[in-house]
Motif scaffolding. Structure first.
Motif, mmCIF file in Angstrom:
data_model
loop_
_atom_site.group_PDB
_atom_site.id
_atom_site.type_symbol
_atom_site.label_atom_id
_atom_site.label_comp_id
_atom_site.label_asym_id
_atom_site.label_seq_id
_atom_site.Cartn_x
_atom_site.Cartn_y
_atom_site.Cartn_z
ATOM 1 N N LEU A 51 0.824 -1.205 0.000
ATOM 2 C CA LEU A 51 0.000 0.000 0.000
ATOM 3 C C LEU A 51 0.861 1.259 0.000
ATOM 4 C CD1 LEU A 51 -2.839 1.217 0.168
ATOM 5 C CD2 LEU A 51 -2.669 1.032 2.651
ATOM 6 N N SER A 55 0.664 3.659 -3.375
ATOM 7 C CA SER A 55 0.066 4.982 -3.183
ATOM 8 C C SER A 55 1.076 6.121 -3.315
ATOM 9 C CB SER A 55 -0.614 5.051 -1.815
ATOM 10 O OG SER A 55 0.337 4.909 -0.784
ATOM 11 N N SER A 56 2.333 5.799 -3.484
ATOM 12 C CA SER A 56 3.387 6.805 -3.498
ATOM 13 C C SER A 56 3.608 7.433 -4.872
ATOM 14 C CB SER A 56 4.701 6.164 -3.033
ATOM 15 O OG SER A 56 5.760 7.078 -3.160
ATOM 16 N N HIS A 90 -7.779 1.794 -5.487
ATOM 17 C CA HIS A 90 -7.976 3.249 -5.546
ATOM 18 C C HIS A 90 -6.670 4.032 -5.545
ATOM 19 C CE1 HIS A 90 -12.305 3.196 -5.423
ATOM 20 N NE2 HIS A 90 -12.200 2.177 -4.586
ATOM 21 N N HIS A 91 -5.562 3.339 -5.412
ATOM 22 C CA HIS A 91 -4.256 4.002 -5.443
ATOM 23 C C HIS A 91 -3.571 3.844 -6.802
ATOM 24 C CE1 HIS A 91 -4.527 4.839 -1.205
ATOM 25 N NE2 HIS A 91 -4.935 3.598 -1.033
ATOM 26 N N CYS A 140 -6.391 9.791 -7.997
ATOM 27 C CA CYS A 140 -5.223 10.644 -8.215
ATOM 28 C C CYS A 140 -4.601 10.304 -9.564
ATOM 29 C CB CYS A 140 -4.199 10.410 -7.108
ATOM 30 S SG CYS A 140 -2.700 11.364 -7.348
#
Length: 162
Positions: A51, A55-56, A90-91, A140
């Protein structure tokens, strides 16, 4: 080293060493392509580590499709595959993926109804790619650091510098 990432992560958690765990996260983000292709124990990596990487904005990969491939291969070895994909999906920057990959995800949703939660993300990405003034995406879409090749600087005589 990327191939021993799982062992170092577990050691850091066992010892309560946040610095070691943070370093493992950095290795995964910067050596993502190596870890995802050459690490025999990559499927046993902890979800929190995955995660953090996915997400990064600092995740280094060749294309966003590689992130999806990594997530589905990692989650595919787990009993809770659908839940893990749901947690990480979602990331992923879906609008930055190739259309052929999005179409393949649609086919996978058809074959595996437990992944139907991905349909909205895929539809939104396709709409984003197709429309001249796309709707504001809920995911994003800030670009990551994509690897395009190696820059080699040479002297006037053709020898590699540095």
């Amino acid at each position: 080293r990327p191939e021993s990432l799982h062992e170092w992560w577990e050691a850091g958690r066992t010892l309560g060493c946040e610095r070691l765990c943070a370093q493992c996260g950095e290795v995964l983000r910067t050596e993502f392509m190596t870890v995802s292709s050459a690490n025999a124990s990559f499927s046993s990596l902890d979800v929190e580590l995955i995660l953090d990487a996915v997400s990064s904005n600092a995740l280094v990969c060749t294309k966003e499709d590689d992130v999806w491939d990594f997530v589905q291969r990692w989650a595919g070895d787990r009993a809770d595959e659908s839940a893990m994909i749901r947690r990480l999906a979602h990331h992923i920057r879906w609008p930055l993926m190739h259309r052929s990959t999005l179409d393949a995800v649609r086919e996978r949703i058809s074959a595996c109804p437990s992944l139907d939660f991905l349909e909205g993300l895929v539809n939104e990405a396709v709409a984003f790619q197709e429309e001249a003034s796309p709707p504001t995406p809920t995911v994003c879409i800030e670009p990551r650091k994509y690897l395009l090749g190696e820059l080699v600087v040479v002297n006037k005589d053709g020898r590699k510098r540095g």
